[in-house]
Design a protein around this motif. Structure first.
Motif, PDB file in Angstrom:
ATOM      1  N   LEU A  15     -19.040  -7.406   4.937  1.00 31.96           N
ATOM      2  CA  LEU A  15     -18.224  -7.996   6.135  1.00 31.96           C
ATOM      3  C   LEU A  15     -16.691  -7.126   5.956  1.00 31.96           C
ATOM      4  N   VAL A  16     -16.433  -6.467   6.867  1.00 30.00           N
ATOM      5  CA  VAL A  16     -15.000  -5.885   6.762  1.00 30.00           C
ATOM      6  C   VAL A  16     -14.057  -6.465   7.012  1.00 30.00           C
ATOM      7  N   ARG A  17     -13.835  -7.504   8.437  1.00 30.30           N
ATOM      8  CA  ARG A  17     -12.142  -8.143   9.114  1.00 30.30           C
ATOM      9  C   ARG A  17     -13.278  -9.711   9.547  1.00 30.30           C
ATOM     10  N   GLY A  18     -12.630 -10.795   9.616  1.00 31.73           N
ATOM     11  CA  GLY A  18     -13.126 -11.740  10.610  1.00 31.73           C
ATOM     12  C   GLY A  18     -14.037 -12.676   9.828  1.00 31.73           C
ATOM     13  N   ARG A  19     -14.709 -13.347  10.616  1.00 28.68           N
ATOM     14  CA  ARG A  19     -15.794 -14.370   9.484  1.00 28.68           C
ATOM     15  C   ARG A  19     -17.258 -14.574  10.036  1.00 28.68           C
ATOM     16  N   ILE A  20     -18.101 -14.471   8.481  1.00 27.03           N
ATOM     17  CA  ILE A  20     -19.685 -15.360   9.511  1.00 27.03           C
ATOM     18  C   ILE A  20     -19.619 -16.835   8.369  1.00 27.03           C
ATOM     19  N   LEU A  21     -20.264 -17.475  10.648  1.00 31.92           N
ATOM     20  CA  LEU A  21     -20.858 -18.379   9.732  1.00 31.92           C
ATOM     21  C   LEU A  21     -22.567 -18.746   9.720  1.00 31.92           C
ATOM     22  N   LEU A  22     -22.690 -18.876   8.308  1.00 33.87           N
ATOM     23  CA  LEU A  22     -24.271 -19.656   8.175  1.00 33.87           C
ATOM     24  C   LEU A  22     -24.376 -20.185   8.753  1.00 33.87           C
ATOM     25  N   ARG A  23     -24.951 -20.438   9.340  1.00 33.09           N
ATOM     26  CA  ARG A  23     -25.096 -21.813  10.136  1.00 33.09           C
ATOM     27  C   ARG A  23     -25.933 -23.399   9.654  1.00 33.09           C
ATOM     28  N   MET A  26     -30.449 -11.807   1.268  1.00 31.97           N
ATOM     29  CA  MET A  26     -31.973 -12.513   1.058  1.00 31.97           C
ATOM     30  C   MET A  26     -33.657 -12.279   2.092  1.00 31.97           C
ATOM     31  N   GLY A  27     -33.508 -11.511   2.761  1.00 31.53           N
ATOM     32  CA  GLY A  27     -34.648 -11.531   3.677  1.00 31.53           C
ATOM     33  C   GLY A  27     -35.645 -10.384   3.446  1.00 31.53           C
ATOM     34  N   LEU A  28     -34.518  -9.332   2.640  1.00 29.61           N
ATOM     35  CA  LEU A  28     -35.388  -8.112   1.633  1.00 29.61           C
ATOM     36  C   LEU A  28     -36.279  -8.963   1.033  1.00 29.61           C
ATOM     37  N   PHE A  29     -36.456 -10.643   0.115  1.00 30.69           N
ATOM     38  CA  PHE A  29     -36.910 -10.964  -0.942  1.00 30.69           C
ATOM     39  C   PHE A  29     -37.695 -11.509  -0.210  1.00 30.69           C
ATOM     40  N   THR A  30     -37.696 -12.553   0.909  1.00 33.03           N
ATOM     41  CA  THR A  30     -39.056 -13.184   1.516  1.00 33.03           C
ATOM     42  C   THR A  30     -39.559 -12.831   1.956  1.00 33.03           C
ATOM     43  N   ASP A  31     -41.006 -13.908   2.138  1.00 35.57           N
ATOM     44  CA  ASP A  31     -42.208 -13.626   2.889  1.00 35.57           C
ATOM     45  C   ASP A  31     -42.189 -13.066   4.706  1.00 35.57           C
ATOM     46  N   GLU A  32     -42.682 -11.483   4.688  1.00 39.22           N
ATOM     47  CA  GLU A  32     -42.597 -11.328   6.111  1.00 39.22           C
ATOM     48  C   GLU A  32     -41.586 -10.705   6.258  1.00 39.22           C
ATOM     49  N   ASN A  33     -40.170 -10.665   5.169  1.00 39.70           N
ATOM     50  CA  ASN A  33     -39.532 -10.045   5.406  1.00 39.70           C
ATOM     51  C   ASN A  33     -38.135 -10.652   6.748  1.00 39.70           C
ATOM     52  N   ARG A  34     -38.067 -12.438   6.103  1.00 36.22           N
ATOM     53  CA  ARG A  34     -37.400 -13.034   7.302  1.00 36.22           C
ATOM     54  C   ARG A  34     -36.539 -13.260   7.285  1.00 36.22           C
ATOM     55  N   ARG A  35     -35.314 -14.005   7.915  1.00 35.60           N
ATOM     56  CA  ARG A  35     -34.069 -14.657   7.901  1.00 35.60           C
ATOM     57  C   ARG A  35     -34.125 -15.884   7.569  1.00 35.60           C
ATOM     58  N   THR A  36     -33.570 -16.264   6.646  1.00 33.37           N
ATOM     59  CA  THR A  36     -33.098 -17.519   5.559  1.00 33.37           C
ATOM     60  C   THR A  36     -31.735 -18.149   6.669  1.00 33.37           C
ATOM     61  N   ALA A  37     -31.573 -17.090   7.327  1.00 36.63           N
ATOM     62  CA  ALA A  37     -30.153 -18.517   7.806  1.00 36.63           C
ATOM     63  C   ALA A  37     -29.738 -17.659   8.902  1.00 36.63           C
ATOM     64  N   THR A  38     -29.210 -18.718  10.119  1.00 35.49           N
ATOM     65  CA  THR A  38     -28.472 -18.204  10.719  1.00 35.49           C
ATOM     66  C   THR A  38     -26.809 -17.658  11.495  1.00 35.49           C
ATOM     67  N   ALA A  39     -26.581 -16.329  11.300  1.00 34.11           N
ATOM     68  CA  ALA A  39     -25.195 -15.358  10.738  1.00 34.11           C
ATOM     69  C   ALA A  39     -24.341 -15.766  11.929  1.00 34.11           C
ATOM     70  N   VAL A  40     -23.090 -16.159  12.573  1.00 30.45           N
ATOM     71  CA  VAL A  40     -22.831 -16.335  13.928  1.00 30.45           C
ATOM     72  C   VAL A  40     -21.355 -15.435  13.802  1.00 30.45           C
ATOM     73  N   ALA A  41     -21.305 -15.114  14.320  1.00 28.23           N
ATOM     74  CA  ALA A  41     -18.954 -14.706  14.503  1.00 28.23           C
ATOM     75  C   ALA A  41     -18.744 -15.882  14.531  1.00 28.23           C
ATOM     76  N   VAL A  42     -17.891 -16.027  14.128  1.00 27.43           N
ATOM     77  CA  VAL A  42     -16.485 -17.140  14.260  1.00 27.43           C
ATOM     78  C   VAL A  42     -14.885 -16.686  14.174  1.00 27.43           C
ATOM     79  N   SER A  43     -15.084 -15.498  14.794  1.00 26.82           N
ATOM     80  CA  SER A  43     -13.760 -14.646  15.151  1.00 26.82           C
ATOM     81  C   SER A  43     -14.653 -13.065  15.452  1.00 26.82           C
TER      82      SER A  43
END
Length: 211
Positions: free
Chosen positions: A124-132, A147-164
């Motif tokens: 993250l270079v500028r702004g904010r990201i919410l891991l919901r 983290m997705g690199l090390f999970t089963d089937e390379n799945r995301r573990t949280a939702t990432a949303v731009a809050v700016s």
């Protein structure tokens, strides 16, 4: 004046003892120190004995072992710096820029959702990201999405949303692994960061179960 035979032989025995320690040492720093000492003693012994080729060999090997010792000490300092960064300090990501691509996100855009297939990590270079799901807001300088690199089937573990309005740098997992192999400091940072994230997830799960 050339030292007496007893002193020359004593130097030889000390050199042999240092060389034995080289072979029985389990850690690299003491091993290199013992190798330097053995080289210096053997060089003195062979010079006094008149075995000049063996003197030259040990005189040549001593600076090489000194160089390797300094490399190992520098690596340890880098790993300690990486540990500090993963524990909350600021990680210098400037050297990663040539391997990454730029992304820009408007306020409110979802970068990825929990369960999505993951192939990239981000800085993250500028702004904010919410891991919901984690209730964590990331600030500039944060490294995330690994983290997705090390999970089963390379799945995301949280939702990432731009809050700016957000500016990101992204890197693909295959390049990330290559960089971690080439740069021990980054590899160690990545390992410590993953452990910190997993510990946070465990604590979050415990607090939810207690609620």
């Amino acid at each position: 004046m050339i030292p007496g035979n007893w002193l020359v032989e004593a130097i030889g025995y000390l050199a042999a003892a240092a060389n034995v320690f080289v072979f029985v040492s389990n850690t690299m720093i003491p091993l290199r120190i013992a190798a330097i000492l053995a080289n210096a003693l053997f060089a003195a012994y062979f010079f006094l004995k008149g075995y000049y080729p063996l003197f030259a060999l040990n005189a040549f090997m001593a600076p090489i072992n000194i160089f390797r010792l300094r490399q190992m000490q520098r690596l340890i300092r880098d790993m300690r710096s990486a540990t500090s960064a993963a524990s909350g300090g600021e990680f210098d990501y400037e050297w990663l820029r040539p391997y990454m691509k730029h992304l820009a996100l408007p306020d409110g855009l979802t970068l990825y959702r929990k369960g999505d297939l993951s192939e990239e990590a981000y800085i993250l270079v500028r702004g904010r990201i919410l891991l919901r799901e984690l209730g964590v807001t990331l600030e500039p300088g944060a490294f995330f999405g690994e983290m997705g690199l090390f999970t089963d089937e390379n799945r995301r573990t949280a939702t990432a949303v731009a809050v700016s309005e957000v500016a990101l740098l992204s890197v693909r997992y295959d390049e990330l692994l290559e960089l971690a192999a080439q740069n021990p400091q980054f590899g160690f940072y990545l390992m410590k960061l993953m452990m910190k994230r997993m510990q946070h997830n465990v604590e979050l799960a415990r607090s939810c179960s207690d609620a």
